[in-house]
Each structure stands twice: as C-alpha cells, then as structure tokens.
Design a protein around this motif. Structure first.
Motif, short mmCIF file in Angstrom:
data_model
loop_
_atom_site.label_atom_id
_atom_site.label_comp_id
_atom_site.label_asym_id
_atom_site.label_seq_id
_atom_site.Cartn_x
_atom_site.Cartn_y
_atom_site.Cartn_z
N HIS A 128 34.95 38.48 44.49
CA HIS A 128 37.16 39.76 44.36
C HIS A 128 37.27 37.97 43.50
O HIS A 128 37.84 39.12 42.57
CB HIS A 128 37.09 39.75 45.38
CG HIS A 128 36.89 40.63 46.35
ND1 HIS A 128 37.19 41.12 48.11
CD2 HIS A 128 35.47 41.73 46.10
CE1 HIS A 128 36.44 42.36 47.69
NE2 HIS A 128 34.88 42.54 46.54
N GLU A 129 37.57 37.80 43.10
CA GLU A 129 37.71 36.80 42.73
C GLU A 129 37.93 37.09 40.28
O GLU A 129 38.84 36.93 40.11
CB GLU A 129 37.72 35.03 42.81
CG GLU A 129 38.40 34.52 44.24
CD GLU A 129 38.21 33.26 44.25
OE1 GLU A 129 38.10 32.58 43.10
OE2 GLU A 129 38.73 32.40 45.22
N THR A 131 36.19 40.13 39.90
CA THR A 131 36.46 41.61 39.49
C THR A 131 37.38 42.49 40.36
O THR A 131 37.38 43.47 40.28
CB THR A 131 35.14 42.40 40.26
OG1 THR A 131 35.16 41.39 41.74
CG2 THR A 131 33.34 41.54 40.06
N GLU A 132 38.50 41.29 40.24
CA GLU A 132 39.85 42.78 40.16
C GLU A 132 39.78 43.21 41.86
O GLU A 132 39.67 44.70 42.08
CB GLU A 132 40.38 43.28 39.42
CG GLU A 132 40.39 42.57 38.49
CD GLU A 132 41.15 43.23 37.43
OE1 GLU A 132 41.30 44.21 37.70
OE2 GLU A 132 41.78 42.62 36.74
#
Ligand SMILES: Nc1ncnc2c1ncn2[C@@H]1O[C@H](COP(=O)(O)OP(=O)(O)OP(=O)(O)O)[C@@H](O)[C@H]1O
Ligand SMILES: [Mg+2]
Length: 213
Positions: A128-129, A131-132
C-alpha cells in the motif's frame, strides 16, 4: 477491465479453496466470465474441477512465482480472475498481492487467527505504501459456529491489523465439505442458508470492486 480477486492466508485449511470455488460460481451465475487460478501446487482447485464438470468454470494452474506476470498475460478475455492462494509461500503471496484488485483473507473467528495472518497483512501494508492503498483488502470470517460472538469479539484484532472484515460471515456447514468433494458448490446443493451467505458475500465483494474502479 478484468478484476482480480486473490484469496490468501499463509495458514492452511482456513477455507481459501472453498471460498474461491463458491464465489467463482456465484459470480459466473451473475453473467460474468470467470477464470479460476489455482496457485497451489497441491492442485486442490484443479482436483475440484476434475471431480465434476457440473459447475463449468475454467480452472488453470499458475503455481510459479511468476504468477503476477502470468496472470497479466491471460486475464484480458475475462471479467474476473480468482486466485486460490497457497499456504506457506511468501513469494507466491507477494505475487498474488501485486496482481490483485481485492485480497480476501479467510480467518477463523478468533483474534489469534487474525494476528496469525500478519504475514499477509504486513505484506499488503507494505504494498500500500507504493500503490496508494491498492489492493483493497478484507477479512472473511469463515467456519463460524452459532455460539461465536463474531464481529464484536474480533474487532480489536482486525483494527490492529488495519483491515476490516466483510459483514457476511460464513458458518461452519457440512454442505461446504460435501459439495467441494463432489466438484460442486452450495449452488448445486440448493442449501438455502449456505446459498444465502455465499450470495451475500458475493454482493459485498462486487460492491467493493465497483467502488474501487
Ligand atoms: N465454512 C465451512 N464449513 C465447513 N467446512 C469448511 C468450511 N470452509 C472450509 N471447510 C472445510 O475445511 C477444510 C479446509 O478448507 P479449504 O481446503 O478450502 O482450505 P484452504 O485454506 O484452501 O486449505 P489449504 O491451505 O490446504 O489450501 C476442507 O475440508 C473444507 O471442506
Ligand atoms: Mg486450498
């Protein structure tokens, strides 16, 4: 655009294959084309598909660490790809997370099992860091019993992990075992309670994917 759903948990026997088959059939019955990907060299989903061709889903085996690339090259003709995850395979899980629009993590209704899924939840948080926030991620509480207090009881553990459970809970029912053994799903058994929970689960999944796009 093809939507990719990965059903992952490093722990074995939590219901990955059972849930993959049941939601795969449910999505196909709603008129979408579905490709099932068995990423487990044990081949449980391929065995399921061989046992009976009644459910008519296309199942392929992609059990190498090149999974993300392999899916990219075959997914285009399908509306949905469903990856049945492999237990105890960190790199495979990482590849499935990269390929997925939605990760579903089946867990027993206990805080211990949610904490036990930290290999997956931490890998997703790391992803997630960069890939938003993709892929969307939810727990599925599986094999609950009528006495389980469920969502309220496990809420603190899910909050720690940073991911929410789906509202639909799957109960422990013999019909899941019986139908899977015959290469079928609860759709063929016409078991009203099991069918209702699988349909509710699929509706929730579709809503999440619609909101993502
Ligand atoms: N809701 C349920 N009710 C009753 N039995 C279930 C349920 N979900 C799964 N099972 C049973 O639990 C066993 C393990 O399920 P399954 O094979 O789907 O797990 P898995 O996570 O794919 O396992 P593995 O990690 O070995 O691939 C099977 O015998 C299956 O029939
Ligand atoms: Mg399995």
């Amino acid at each position: 655009m093809t939507k990719v759903i990965a059903i992952l948990n490093q722990k074995g026997g939590v219901g990955k294959t059972t849930i993959a088959a049941n939601i795969g059939v449910s999505i196909a019955k709603r008129g979408h084309s579905v490709l099932m990907v068995d990423s487990d060299p044990q081949g449980s989903l391929r065995d399921w598909s061989e046992a009976d061709e009644g459910e008519g889903l296309t199942v392929i085996g992609l059990d190498r660490e090149t999974l993300a690339k392999d899916i990219e090259s075959v997914k285009a003709p399908y509306d949905f790809v469903i990856i049945d995850g492999r237990a105890k395979a960190e790199k495979m899980a990482g590849a499935a997370i990269r390929a997925a629009d939605l990760v579903l993590i089946p867990v027993a209704p206990s805080a211990l099992d949610i904490w036990g899924a930290s290999d997956i939840t931490e890998a997703i948080a790391a992803r997630h860091e960069v890939t938003e926030g993709k892929p969307a991620t939810r727990f599925i509480i599986n094999a609950a019993t009528k006495n389980t207090k469920l969502i309220e009881e496990i809420r603190p553990a899910t909050q720690e992990s940073g991911f929410n459970p789906l509202n639909t809970v799957l109960y422990s029912r013999e019909i899941y075992k019986q139908t899977m053994g015959d290469g079928l799903t609860v759709h063929s058994a016409k078991n009203a309670d099991a069918l209702e929970e699988i349909e509710n689960l699929t509706t929730e999944i579709m809503e999440i994917l619609n909101n993502e796009s």
